[in-house]
Design a protein around this motif. Structure first.
Motif, PDB file in Angstrom:
ATOM      1  N   UNK A   1      29.048  36.666  31.795  1.00 12.13           N
ATOM      2  CA  UNK A   1      30.475  36.904  32.060  1.00 12.13           C
ATOM      3  C   UNK A   1      30.942  36.283  33.367  1.00 12.13           C
ATOM      4  N   UNK A   2      30.103  35.490  34.019  1.00  9.39           N
ATOM      5  CA  UNK A   2      30.482  34.921  35.319  1.00  9.39           C
ATOM      6  C   UNK A   2      31.759  34.096  35.247  1.00  9.39           C
ATOM      7  N   UNK A   3      32.005  33.456  34.105  1.00 12.52           N
ATOM      8  CA  UNK A   3      33.181  32.585  33.985  1.00 12.52           C
ATOM      9  C   UNK A   3      34.491  33.359  34.090  1.00 12.52           C
ATOM     10  N   UNK A   4      34.433  34.680  33.968  1.00 17.90           N
ATOM     11  CA  UNK A   4      35.645  35.497  34.145  1.00 17.90           C
ATOM     12  C   UNK A   4      36.252  35.244  35.519  1.00 17.90           C
TER      13      UNK A   4
ATOM     14  N   UNK B   1      29.505  38.573  45.977  1.00 20.88           N
ATOM     15  CA  UNK B   1      30.488  38.693  47.056  1.00 20.88           C
ATOM     16  C   UNK B   1      31.777  39.328  46.556  1.00 20.88           C
ATOM     17  N   UNK B   2      32.199  38.934  45.370  1.00 18.17           N
ATOM     18  CA  UNK B   2      33.421  39.487  44.790  1.00 18.17           C
ATOM     19  C   UNK B   2      33.270  40.996  44.577  1.00 18.17           C
ATOM     20  N   UNK B   3      32.167  41.412  43.955  1.00 13.65           N
ATOM     21  CA  UNK B   3      31.966  42.831  43.680  1.00 13.65           C
ATOM     22  C   UNK B   3      31.848  43.649  44.961  1.00 13.65           C
TER      23      UNK B   3
ATOM     24  N   UNK C   1      33.515  47.427  32.737  1.00 10.36           N
ATOM     25  CA  UNK C   1      34.321  46.203  32.867  1.00 10.36           C
ATOM     26  C   UNK C   1      33.538  45.005  32.327  1.00 10.36           C
ATOM     27  N   UNK C   2      34.242  43.949  31.948  1.00 10.87           N
ATOM     28  CA  UNK C   2      33.602  42.812  31.286  1.00 10.87           C
ATOM     29  C   UNK C   2      32.574  42.105  32.162  1.00 10.87           C
ATOM     30  N   UNK C   3      32.698  42.228  33.488  1.00  9.55           N
ATOM     31  CA  UNK C   3      31.803  41.504  34.390  1.00  9.55           C
ATOM     32  C   UNK C   3      30.458  42.187  34.570  1.00  9.55           C
TER      33      UNK C   3
END
Length: 310
Positions: free
Chosen positions: A268-271, A283-285, A235-237
């Motif tokens: 890629x944080x701006x995704x 936290x998101x992951x 994935x892009x992140x």
């Protein structure tokens, strides 16, 4: 890389990192998949007269895994690691080598790799040199960016108790080609298994927030023990994503575990939004990977416990 003669090759690289840190990265064979692209897994399989034996799986391309065995000797006081390929390895009998880490200062080191071929038999010396150069470069990068790398790695395992047969849960997770019928967040999966228990697949999924992802993964399946995976199209992140399903027997049933080791791609944080920080991404992951894993764990648990009741 200088070639000493037709039987021995050697290569040395400087590393701007403490020698013990470099040694630890080299010696921890299980961590190689986190920073070295071809490495998928190293499984300890016993001890012999040459040291600790491991079976290794490396990705050669998008459809091929090479499996090989070697004995390893780890001498931390001397900052030296020796290895010898198992005698039955095709084209590798009589191949042995070493890594030695030489401190240059408290914060720098030199790593020397040397490999020798003894006896008869074919051996791809050029290929070995290329692979070792790539491995040393990966170790150097991991060591020189160790603090940043640790901040970018999200590593966790979710466990779930199952009161059913291990074989049923393993079957459920092994049969990945049936996941689009069984697992809600998997919309498409194309599986290939040309070699038994080595799988490649392309998969379309969506996270709990609805974000779509298309990935390609390789899996090493160790029946009723573990299923290990590595995403080779990410994935892009992410800069990396490995993990496993584990099956640990207890007296009452077994613990089914889902492990993830994901490496955030800083660029890629701006995704996730214009002001996203590394902590936000962690936290998101942790949330989305765990949500999907727990869903899969519960489905595998239900499948196994239904077999137990039946």
């Amino acid at each position: 890389m200088p070639t000493l003669n037709h039987d021995t090759v050697q290569h040395t690289v400087p590393v701007t990192a403490p020698a013990p840190l470099v040694f630890d990265l080299l010696a921890d064979l299980g961590s190689w998949p986190h920073f070295h692209g071809p490495s998928v897994h190293a499984e300890p399989i016993g001890v012999d007269g040459h040291g600790q034996r491991f079976r290794h799986w490396w990705v050669i391309d998008d459809h091929t895994v090479r499996t090989w065995e070697a004995s390893w000797q780890f001498a931390r006081e001397q900052l030296r690691i020796g290895y010898e390929f198992a005698p039955h390895q095709p084209g590798a009998a009589g191949v042995r080598g070493s890594w030695t880490v030489h401190p240059s200062s408290d914060t720098t080191a030199q790593v020397r790799w040397e490999q020798t071929v003894v006896g008869e038999g074919s051996h791809d010396a050029a290929g070995a040199e290329r692979e070792m150069r790539e491995l040393l470069d990966a170790v150097r990068s991991a060591a020189e960016h160790d603090e940043e790398r640790r901040d970018l790695v999200v590593d966790f395992e979710d466990p779930l108790f199952v009161a059913g047969p291990v074989e049923a849960a393993y079957e459920y997770l092994y049969e990945a080609d049936k996941w689009p019928e069984r697992i809600p967040h998997v919309s498409r999966l194309v599986l290939e298994e040309k070699v038994p228990n080595i799988q490649f697949f392309d998969m379309d999924t969506h996270t709990p927030d609805g974000s779509p992802h298309t990935t390609r993964s390789v899996r090493i399946c160790l029946p009723n023990h573990r299923i290990l995976y590595k995403q080779i199209h990410l994935p892009k992140l992410l800069d990396g994503h490995t993990g496993h399903w584990s099956f640990t027997p207890t007296r009452e049933g077994f613990i089914l575990g889902a492990r993830h080791t994901a490496v955030i791609k800083p660029s890629a944080l701006s995704i996730l939004g214009p002001d996203t920080t590394v902590l936000d991404a962690r936290r998101y992951l942790r949330r989305v990977l765990s949500a999907n894993s727990m869903s899969n764990l519960r489905l595998a648990k239900a499948y196994a416990e239904e077999r137990q009741d039946g």
